[in-house]
Design an enzyme around this catalytic site. Sequence first.
Site, PDB file in Angstrom:
ATOM      1  N   SER A 143       1.823 -11.592  -4.188  1.00  0.00           N
ATOM      2  CA  SER A 143       1.974 -12.093  -2.818  1.00  0.00           C
ATOM      3  C   SER A 143       0.860 -13.076  -2.516  1.00  0.00           C
ATOM      4  O   SER A 143      -0.253 -12.957  -3.050  1.00  0.00           O
ATOM      5  CB  SER A 143       1.909 -10.939  -1.815  1.00  0.00           C
ATOM      6  OG  SER A 143       1.889 -11.431  -0.476  1.00  0.00           O
ATOM      7  N   TYR A 157      -1.777  -3.317   1.360  1.00  0.00           N
ATOM      8  CA  TYR A 157      -0.846  -4.269   0.748  1.00  0.00           C
ATOM      9  C   TYR A 157      -1.591  -5.430   0.109  1.00  0.00           C
ATOM     10  O   TYR A 157      -1.369  -5.752  -1.061  1.00  0.00           O
ATOM     11  CB  TYR A 157       0.138  -4.780   1.799  1.00  0.00           C
ATOM     12  CG  TYR A 157       1.145  -5.765   1.258  1.00  0.00           C
ATOM     13  CD1 TYR A 157       2.216  -5.327   0.482  1.00  0.00           C
ATOM     14  CD2 TYR A 157       1.035  -7.128   1.520  1.00  0.00           C
ATOM     15  CE1 TYR A 157       3.146  -6.221  -0.026  1.00  0.00           C
ATOM     16  CE2 TYR A 157       1.954  -8.031   1.021  1.00  0.00           C
ATOM     17  CZ  TYR A 157       3.015  -7.574   0.254  1.00  0.00           C
ATOM     18  OH  TYR A 157       3.930  -8.472  -0.244  1.00  0.00           O
TER      19      TYR A 157
END
Length: 253
Positions: A143, A157
């Site tokens: 990401s 995350y």
Amino acid sequence: MTLFSVEGKTVVVTGGSRGIGRMIAAGFVRAGATVYISSRKAAEAEKTAAELGCVAVPADLSTEDGAAALVEAVSARESRLDVLVNNAGATWGAPLEEYPEAAFDKLWGINVKGVFGLTRRFLPLLRAAATPGDPARVINVGSVDGIRVPAMETYAYSATKAAVHMLTRHLAQRLAADSITVNAIAPGPFESKMMAFALNDPATRSAIESHVPLGRIGTPEDMAGTAIFLASRAGAYLTGTVIPVDGGITAHG
């Protein structure tokens, strides 16, 4: 074989029933690959497989039993695996003072340990497909939030996605001698369940688009195209890379 062909290749896409995983799986199916998708929810996996024309293998990859079941199901039908796409993942957002330690345990388990464990389990099939001129490929989905600090409070995350990027480099170094490349895609904003809370609100969507130098949300073709490139002859000499597919967000700062 043409430069960007993946026709005839065998591909596994985890978390392939929706979002980015579905985009990648659909791209490979359209390009002539044999595709297996996994998802924790059997009904979703079967529905997507029927729509795309691929094979569904329900599996909870946060557990060792789930990972083993996926590998066994694919091994029962295939003698080699050309491409493994480790896409399955989760996120968790909460204010700093309220952020639970359990979030780190859950996300470490699926986002990092899941990638490592499944890659290791699939090594016999990946090695069976690998040649110096046409390596087997592992594609991890990281990401942009593992590259730059996100605006949202998603501490576990961002930390686990940064770990995915480093794990990608480490595995790439180790597996190069086996003619297996390992690369990561770091997506920016795409239509997915993970982003739905933001993109479904017109004002928030507009704000997100305004921070993307190219001025738009990513499309399925943007995501599938990058994965197909990495899996084709065109991407055979890349390993240990993290490719931001983000409309210029990480380059912009």
